[in-house]
Write an enzyme that holds these catalytic residues in place. Structure first.
Site, PDB file in Angstrom:
ATOM      1  CG  ASP A 115       7.167   5.232  -3.534  1.00  0.00           C
ATOM      2  OD1 ASP A 115       7.427   6.309  -4.097  1.00  0.00           O
ATOM      3  OD2 ASP A 115       7.186   5.074  -2.299  1.00  0.00           O
TER       4      ASP A 115
HETATM    5  N1  URA Z   1       4.231   7.648   0.520  1.00  0.00           N
HETATM    6  C1  URA Z   1       5.181   6.763   0.200  1.00  0.00           C
HETATM    7  O1  URA Z   1       6.120   6.543   0.934  1.00  0.00           O
HETATM    8  N2  URA Z   1       5.068   6.128  -0.992  1.00  0.00           N
HETATM    9  C2  URA Z   1       4.035   6.303  -1.823  1.00  0.00           C
HETATM   10  O2  URA Z   1       3.965   5.656  -2.876  1.00  0.00           O
HETATM   11  C3  URA Z   1       3.042   7.219  -1.464  1.00  0.00           C
HETATM   12  C4  URA Z   1       3.168   7.893  -0.277  1.00  0.00           C
END
Ligand code: URA
Length: 229
Positions: free
Chosen positions: A101
């Site tokens: 993310d």
């Molecule tokens: N899980 C998440 O919630 N976000 C990420 O960026 C990676 C794994």
């Protein structure tokens, strides 16, 4: 791979330019003219442009320490794409094997070898990913057991696969998972009544972020590449 992709990999041409070249009839595959951009070819096929043989560039395997507020997509959206950080030829033709993310930092693996990255991404391969997770509330005693048994994420048909939780401090843990569902780590902690306030990926398979500085990248070693082959 597709013929137009092979041409991109072995020349300076973009995908659009490769398609235009194909239309001219100057490209031959094993001696036969081909105008079909989608034709499947292999690196051992004899592919020529006006009689000159093409040799595909070697696939690239890179790791990067992703900063906050960058995205793993190849195009800029609300935040800039992290491909701007990689100063290699045609960086934007590569892809991230397991996206993070925008507000997650840490290890991303980047390549133009789709078959290889499948070994990292596919849930069937059960490749381990280790995340350092910072939490809003103290970790509950039973969370490790719940993650080991699998938790139900909203909108998913099955429980999460067994995950390992190591408690570092009351609100800091290491979580190891072998899948990569959408926002998986954040949703797993939501499922046990907590909230992720900071997330950082430290390891994918045998590849560790270690002391690679924020925003920097390096090529994977042969041993690291082979570990996913
Ligand atoms: N899980 C998440 O919630 N976000 C990420 O960026 C990676 C794994």
């Amino acid at each position: 791979m597709r013929l137009d992709k092979f041409i991109c990999k072995s020349t300076e041409l973009t995908r659009t330019e490769a398609k235009s070249l194909l239309k001219t009839g100057k490209v031959r595959v094993n001696g036969e003219v081909s105008k079909n951009a989608a034709m499947q070819v292999h690196e051992n096929n004899d592919i020529t442009v006006e009689g000159q043989s093409l040799t595909a560039r070697q696939s690239r395997y890179i790791m990067l320490h992703k900063p906050l507020d960058t995205i793993c997509s190849n195009v800029d959206e609300n935040y800039p794409s992290l491909f701007h950080l990689i100063d290699v030829d045609k960086a934007f033709d590569m892809h991230v094997a397991g996206r993070l993310d925008a507000d997650t930092t840490g290890l991303v693996i980047i390549t133009d070898d789709g078959r290889w990255s499948h070994n990292i991404i596919s849930p069937k391969k059960q490749c381990e990913k280790v995340y350092r997770v910072f939490l809003r509330d103290n970790i509950k005693e039973d969370s490790a057991q719940k993650f080991e048994e699998g938790v139900q994420l909203q909108g998913e048909k099955s429980l999460t696969r067994p995950a390992k939780l190591k408690i570092i401090e009351d609100r800091e843990v290491l979580l190891t998972i072998t899948e990569g569902k959408y926002h998986q780590v954040k949703r797993m902690f939501a499922a046990v009544g907590n909230r992720v306030v900071g997330l950082h990926r430290e390891q994918i398979g045998i590849v560790k972020l270690a002391d690679l500085p924020l925003g920097e990248w390096r090529y994977l070693t042969e041993q690291e590449v082979n570990a996913f082959s």
